[in-house]
Scaffold this motif. Structure first.
Motif, mmCIF file in Angstrom:
data_model
loop_
_atom_site.group_PDB
_atom_site.id
_atom_site.type_symbol
_atom_site.label_atom_id
_atom_site.label_comp_id
_atom_site.label_asym_id
_atom_site.label_seq_id
_atom_site.Cartn_x
_atom_site.Cartn_y
_atom_site.Cartn_z
ATOM 1 N N PRO A 1 7.150 5.138 -2.248
ATOM 2 C CA PRO A 1 5.771 4.697 -2.029
ATOM 3 C C PRO A 1 4.882 5.880 -1.614
ATOM 4 C CG PRO A 1 7.315 3.236 -0.931
ATOM 5 C CD PRO A 1 8.104 4.434 -1.381
ATOM 6 N N ILE A 2 3.703 5.975 -2.224
ATOM 7 C CA ILE A 2 2.768 7.061 -1.914
ATOM 8 C C ILE A 2 1.635 6.560 -1.030
ATOM 9 C CG2 ILE A 2 1.053 8.637 -2.904
ATOM 10 C CD1 ILE A 2 2.854 8.922 -5.360
ATOM 11 N N GLY A 3 0.951 5.518 -1.486
ATOM 12 C CA GLY A 3 -0.170 5.040 -0.679
ATOM 13 C C GLY A 3 -0.868 3.861 -1.314
ATOM 14 N N ASN A 4 -1.828 3.310 -0.563
ATOM 15 C CA ASN A 4 -2.588 2.146 -1.015
ATOM 16 C C ASN A 4 -4.069 2.488 -1.103
ATOM 17 O OD1 ASN A 4 -0.167 0.664 -0.617
ATOM 18 N ND2 ASN A 4 -0.688 0.407 1.540
ATOM 19 N N THR A 5 -4.727 1.897 -2.086
ATOM 20 C CA THR A 5 -6.183 2.022 -2.150
ATOM 21 C C THR A 5 -6.755 0.639 -2.462
ATOM 22 O OG1 THR A 5 -6.129 2.553 -4.515
ATOM 23 C CG2 THR A 5 -6.151 4.410 -2.997
ATOM 24 N N LEU A 6 -7.979 0.399 -2.001
ATOM 25 C CA LEU A 6 -8.613 -0.886 -2.259
ATOM 26 C C LEU A 6 -9.219 -0.929 -3.647
ATOM 27 C CD1 LEU A 6 -10.106 -1.146 1.256
ATOM 28 C CD2 LEU A 6 -8.947 -3.064 0.174
ATOM 29 N N GLY A 7 -9.833 0.154 -4.049
ATOM 30 C CA GLY A 7 -10.456 0.205 -5.365
ATOM 31 C C GLY A 7 -11.182 1.517 -5.509
ATOM 32 N N LEU B 1 -11.200 5.216 0.859
ATOM 33 C CA LEU B 1 -10.076 5.148 1.799
ATOM 34 C C LEU B 1 -8.742 5.123 1.053
ATOM 35 C CD1 LEU B 1 -9.282 4.653 4.842
ATOM 36 C CD2 LEU B 1 -9.159 2.237 4.238
ATOM 37 N N VAL B 2 -7.829 5.995 1.494
ATOM 38 C CA VAL B 2 -6.453 5.950 1.016
ATOM 39 C C VAL B 2 -5.564 5.730 2.234
ATOM 40 C CG1 VAL B 2 -4.573 7.230 -0.080
ATOM 41 C CG2 VAL B 2 -6.912 7.567 -0.881
ATOM 42 N N GLY B 3 -4.648 4.790 2.117
ATOM 43 C CA GLY B 3 -3.646 4.590 3.164
ATOM 44 C C GLY B 3 -2.370 5.282 2.715
ATOM 45 N N LEU B 4 -2.163 6.476 3.244
ATOM 46 C CA LEU B 4 -1.015 7.282 2.836
ATOM 47 C C LEU B 4 0.226 6.778 3.566
ATOM 48 C CD1 LEU B 4 -0.560 9.953 1.186
ATOM 49 C CD2 LEU B 4 -0.876 11.155 3.355
ATOM 50 N N ILE B 5 1.265 6.456 2.820
ATOM 51 C CA ILE B 5 2.457 5.876 3.437
ATOM 52 C C ILE B 5 3.409 6.998 3.888
ATOM 53 C CG2 ILE B 5 4.437 4.348 3.033
ATOM 54 C CD1 ILE B 5 2.584 2.830 1.052
ATOM 55 N N HIS B 6 4.012 6.821 5.054
ATOM 56 C CA HIS B 6 4.791 7.909 5.662
ATOM 57 C C HIS B 6 5.925 8.412 4.760
ATOM 58 C CE1 HIS B 6 8.517 5.729 6.782
ATOM 59 N NE2 HIS B 6 7.721 4.688 6.659
#
Ligand SMILES: [Zn+2]
Ligand SMILES: [Zn+2]
Length: 200
Positions: A95-101, A106-111
């Protein structure tokens, strides 16, 4: 000291986050079921989720995230047609990260994508624990107290506005204009992504 080294488990996808300072304080743990489903879909729950099903996430604006290598291995998964864009490395299902659109700075970078040996010092402590209702076990009360979700969410909204106004929404490593750089797979409930190859 201000760059954070990033790479997938096998080392094919590499990059860095720039201008990372602990004082920024944008590290959260999310206990929502969707974050858990994402980790499970990649068969990565063991290396991603903590003892209560939480995902440790460092939030930053897109312009501070740079991918230098392995672009062709980046994949995108959504849990529904309206879900977050969840990015991962197809080479090793990291997993790398999440984005809303595309329009949300905003990027939620996963550890799991953070490989920097000094990550703890650079990104600082967990500032908020959010979506506590999704936790799979009881979260120690002290860790909730020291990282209250609501105050943080208000601060985050202000930060995102600032990032947007100061042009930190672009460049975005995951979107070209309004389009995701790879076609997202929409995951049906309960299914998993095959290791390597099943996505293209
Ligand atoms: Zn990899
Ligand atoms: Zn979540």
């Amino acid at each position: 000291m201000d760059n954070l080294a990033l790479q997938c488990q096998c080392g094919t996808v590499r990059g860095r986050a720039i201008r990372v300072y602990p004082v920024d304080g944008t590290r959260v743990v999310c206990y929502c079921r969707d974050c858990q489903a994402f980790a499970h879909a990649l068969n990565a729950a063991e290396r991603v989720l903590d003892a209560q099903g939480g995902t440790d996430i460092y939030q930053l604006p897109p312009a501070r995230l740079q991918i230098h290598q392995g672009h062709d291995q980046i994949r995108c998964l959504r849990l529904s047609s309206k879900g977050l864009y969840r990015w991962y490395a197809g080479c090793c299902n990291t997993p790398i990260g999440n984005t809303l659109g595309p329009g949300v700075p905003l990027v939620g970078l996963i550890h799991s994508f953070i490989s920097d040996p000094f990550a703890e010092q650079k990104i600082g402590p967990v500032r908020a624990r959010v979506n506590l209702k999704g936790a799979t076990a009881e979260i120690p009360r002290d860790s909730v107290k020291t990282a209250p979700g609501q105050v943080y969410m208000r601060k985050l909204l202000l930060r995102m506005l600032l990032w947007k106004l100061t042009g930190k929404a672009r460049p975005n490593p995951f979107f070209m204009g309004k389009s995701p750089r790879v076609t997202p797979i929409i995951l049906s409930p309960g299914s998993a992504v095959e290791h390597n190859g099943a996505t293209d």
